[in-house]
Design a protein around this motif. Structure first.
Motif, mmCIF file in Angstrom:
data_model
loop_
_atom_site.group_PDB
_atom_site.id
_atom_site.type_symbol
_atom_site.label_atom_id
_atom_site.label_comp_id
_atom_site.label_asym_id
_atom_site.label_seq_id
_atom_site.Cartn_x
_atom_site.Cartn_y
_atom_site.Cartn_z
ATOM 1 N N LEU A 22 29.885 50.880 33.170
ATOM 2 C CA LEU A 22 30.591 51.456 34.339
ATOM 3 C C LEU A 22 31.443 50.400 35.055
ATOM 4 O O LEU A 22 32.636 50.556 35.267
ATOM 5 N N LEU A 23 30.809 49.259 35.366
ATOM 6 C CA LEU A 23 31.545 48.243 36.130
ATOM 7 C C LEU A 23 32.637 47.635 35.249
ATOM 8 O O LEU A 23 33.724 47.336 35.718
ATOM 9 N N GLY A 24 32.321 47.521 33.961
ATOM 10 C CA GLY A 24 33.321 46.973 33.035
ATOM 11 C C GLY A 24 34.554 47.866 32.997
ATOM 12 O O GLY A 24 35.692 47.399 33.053
ATOM 13 N N ARG A 25 34.300 49.189 32.994
ATOM 14 C CA ARG A 25 35.430 50.128 32.967
ATOM 15 C C ARG A 25 36.210 50.058 34.274
ATOM 16 O O ARG A 25 37.438 50.123 34.277
ATOM 17 N N ALA A 26 35.481 49.864 35.378
ATOM 18 C CA ALA A 26 36.168 49.787 36.681
ATOM 19 C C ALA A 26 37.056 48.546 36.724
ATOM 20 O O ALA A 26 38.165 48.564 37.247
ATOM 21 N N ILE A 27 36.587 47.487 36.085
ATOM 22 C CA ILE A 27 37.391 46.257 36.035
ATOM 23 C C ILE A 27 38.615 46.491 35.149
ATOM 24 O O ILE A 27 39.751 46.209 35.537
ATOM 25 N N GLU A 28 38.385 47.115 33.985
ATOM 26 C CA GLU A 28 39.522 47.375 33.081
ATOM 27 C C GLU A 28 40.538 48.305 33.747
ATOM 28 O O GLU A 28 41.733 48.177 33.561
ATOM 29 N N ALA A 29 40.017 49.249 34.558
ATOM 30 C CA ALA A 29 40.920 50.208 35.226
ATOM 31 C C ALA A 29 41.633 49.566 36.410
ATOM 32 O O ALA A 29 42.448 50.195 37.078
ATOM 33 N N GLY A 30 41.260 48.308 36.680
ATOM 34 C CA GLY A 30 41.945 47.624 37.783
ATOM 35 C C GLY A 30 41.437 48.037 39.152
ATOM 36 O O GLY A 30 42.018 47.715 40.184
ATOM 37 N N LEU A 31 40.294 48.767 39.183
ATOM 38 C CA LEU A 31 39.731 49.186 40.488
ATOM 39 C C LEU A 31 38.982 48.040 41.131
ATOM 40 O O LEU A 31 38.803 47.977 42.334
ATOM 41 N N VAL A 32 38.500 47.146 40.241
ATOM 42 C CA VAL A 32 37.708 46.010 40.738
ATOM 43 C C VAL A 32 38.205 44.745 40.037
ATOM 44 O O VAL A 32 38.498 44.775 38.840
ATOM 45 N N GLU A 33 38.326 43.669 40.788
ATOM 46 C CA GLU A 33 38.587 42.362 40.177
ATOM 47 C C GLU A 33 37.317 41.551 40.369
ATOM 48 O O GLU A 33 36.769 41.513 41.484
ATOM 49 N N LEU A 34 36.838 40.939 39.309
ATOM 50 C CA LEU A 34 35.589 40.179 39.404
ATOM 51 C C LEU A 34 35.831 38.740 38.956
ATOM 52 O O LEU A 34 36.345 38.506 37.858
ATOM 53 N N GLY A 35 35.455 37.819 39.834
ATOM 54 C CA GLY A 35 35.540 36.399 39.464
ATOM 55 C C GLY A 35 34.152 35.787 39.569
ATOM 56 O O GLY A 35 33.487 35.953 40.596
ATOM 57 N N VAL A 36 33.664 35.141 38.507
ATOM 58 C CA VAL A 36 32.363 34.469 38.545
ATOM 59 C C VAL A 36 32.612 32.975 38.386
ATOM 60 O O VAL A 36 33.319 32.572 37.456
ATOM 61 N N HIS A 37 32.059 32.198 39.312
ATOM 62 C CA HIS A 37 32.364 30.763 39.364
ATOM 63 C C HIS A 37 31.097 29.933 39.271
ATOM 64 O O HIS A 37 30.087 30.268 39.911
ATOM 65 N N ASP A 38 31.153 28.857 38.505
ATOM 66 C CA ASP A 38 30.003 27.967 38.339
ATOM 67 C C ASP A 38 30.009 26.928 39.458
ATOM 68 O O ASP A 38 30.939 26.098 39.529
ATOM 69 N N LEU A 39 28.990 26.965 40.297
ATOM 70 C CA LEU A 39 28.923 26.038 41.437
ATOM 71 C C LEU A 39 29.086 24.581 40.998
ATOM 72 O O LEU A 39 29.697 23.769 41.701
ATOM 73 N N ARG A 40 28.589 24.272 39.799
ATOM 74 C CA ARG A 40 28.619 22.864 39.351
ATOM 75 C C ARG A 40 30.049 22.378 39.112
ATOM 76 O O ARG A 40 30.289 21.177 39.048
ATOM 77 N N ASP A 41 30.995 23.294 39.055
ATOM 78 C CA ASP A 41 32.398 22.866 38.906
ATOM 79 C C ASP A 41 32.858 22.062 40.118
ATOM 80 O O ASP A 41 33.875 21.361 40.057
ATOM 81 N N TRP A 42 32.113 22.175 41.213
ATOM 82 C CA TRP A 42 32.491 21.456 42.439
ATOM 83 C C TRP A 42 31.578 20.285 42.723
ATOM 84 O O TRP A 42 31.513 19.793 43.828
ATOM 85 N N THR A 43 30.815 19.856 41.700
ATOM 86 C CA THR A 43 30.051 18.612 41.867
ATOM 87 C C THR A 43 30.921 17.473 41.317
ATOM 88 O O THR A 43 31.842 17.710 40.535
ATOM 89 N N HIS A 44 30.596 16.234 41.768
ATOM 90 C CA HIS A 44 31.402 15.093 41.301
ATOM 91 C C HIS A 44 30.556 14.007 40.662
ATOM 92 O O HIS A 44 31.072 13.033 40.141
ATOM 93 N N ASP A 45 29.252 14.179 40.714
ATOM 94 C CA ASP A 45 28.381 13.139 40.145
ATOM 95 C C ASP A 45 28.023 13.515 38.710
ATOM 96 O O ASP A 45 28.039 14.676 38.331
ATOM 97 N N VAL A 46 27.627 12.519 37.990
ATOM 98 C CA VAL A 46 27.357 12.701 36.546
ATOM 99 C C VAL A 46 26.203 13.687 36.339
ATOM 100 O O VAL A 46 26.167 14.424 35.368
ATOM 101 N N HIS A 47 25.277 13.745 37.309
ATOM 102 C CA HIS A 47 24.145 14.669 37.160
ATOM 103 C C HIS A 47 24.480 16.062 37.674
ATOM 104 O O HIS A 47 23.667 16.972 37.607
ATOM 105 N N GLN A 48 25.675 16.209 38.279
ATOM 106 C CA GLN A 48 26.091 17.522 38.820
ATOM 107 C C GLN A 48 25.010 18.068 39.762
ATOM 108 O O GLN A 48 24.654 19.235 39.687
#
Ligand SMILES: N#Cc1c(N)n[nH]c1-c1ccc2c(Cl)cn(Cc3cccnc3)c2c1
Length: 242
Positions: A22-48
């Protein structure tokens, strides 16, 4: 009208099911835009590192404010939004909450883990946008991801065009304040169990009465709190038998 939903989490894969069905179809239909982001993309240390020990002591770890601040600043840069932070200590998420959020243009969900997110993250964003700390129920999860799945589904199904048969708010299952009664389909007899006669009688008044009686019976048995919450005039004389 479309809604933009962003989710920040250390387990982006956990949110993958949102793109199914259902949600996948809503996204394909352009009714919903979904962005999923990895918090670790905003870490700067080697251990994240995303967590650290709690001030004041106590078990577990707390999620660091700096990483969350950089992540949310980046995600929120795209425009104003309502920030939703699942937490066991949150206000109850209800159908009314879902209805209210279905009118929003943008929802950003901050999914934490460990013992939670440093409180200053909520406090700093609450100063400039609506921030809701919510809980989906009285049981304990390991993080906010499952709660976000629940809330996103409850909100997106309310958007026009998402459901095949548009479920208007009042028709929703909790609309008359009672639990739904039992439902049946073919075959009329299955493993020795028959469909209640009345449902095959064609007598629509009797069917309506029978369904209401089953709903009242079930509500009294499973959710007496819902009965107590009904407005005075909601139950007629025939209803009061339960
Ligand atoms: N919504 C909701 C909800 C619910 N109904 N149960 N558990 C949660 C939930 C939501 C967010 C987090 C974050 Cl962040 C960390 N944890 C683990 C945890 C468990 C016990 C005490 N402190 C933290 C979360 C649990």
């Amino acid at each position: 009208r479309r809604v933009r939903i962003d989710v920040v989490t250390i387990f982006p894969g956990y949110l993958a099911p949102l793109r199914e069905a259902l949600l996948g179809r809503a996204i394909e239909a352009g009714l919903v835009e979904l962005g999923v982001h990895d918090l670790r993309d905003w870490t700067h240390d080697v251990h994240q590192a995303v967590d650290d020990s709690p001030y004041g002591g106590g078990p577990g770890m707390v999620m660091r404010p700096q990483v969350w601040g950089e992540a949310l600043d980046a995600v929120l840069a795209a425009g104003p939004a309502r920030l939703v932070v699942p937490t066991p200590a949150g206000r109850p998420f209800t159908q009314a909450t879902a209805q209210a959020w279905a009118g929003e243009e943008r929802l950003v969900f901050a999914c934490g883990r460990y013992e939670g997110i440093d409180q200053r993250v909520v406090d700093s964003y609450a100063a400039r946008m609506p921030v809701d700390e919510v809980s989906i129920g009285d049981y304990v999860l390991v993080g906010g991801e499952v709660a976000v799945m629940v809330m996103v589904e409850a909100v997106v199904r309310l958007l026009p065009g998402v459901l095949g048969n548009p479920v208007s708010a009042q028709e929703d299952s909790f609309s008359d304040g009672l639990l739904e009664g039992p439902a049946y389909t073919r075959p009329v007899s299955w493993r020795g169990l028959d469909v209640p006669e009345v449902l095959r009688s064609g007598n629509h008044a009797a069917i309506a009465r029978w369904r209401r009686d089953r709903a009242l019976e079930r509500t009294a048995a499973r959710r007496p709190d819902l009965l107590d919450a009904l407005p005075e005039d909601a139950l007629d004389r025939a209803d009061r038998a339960f």
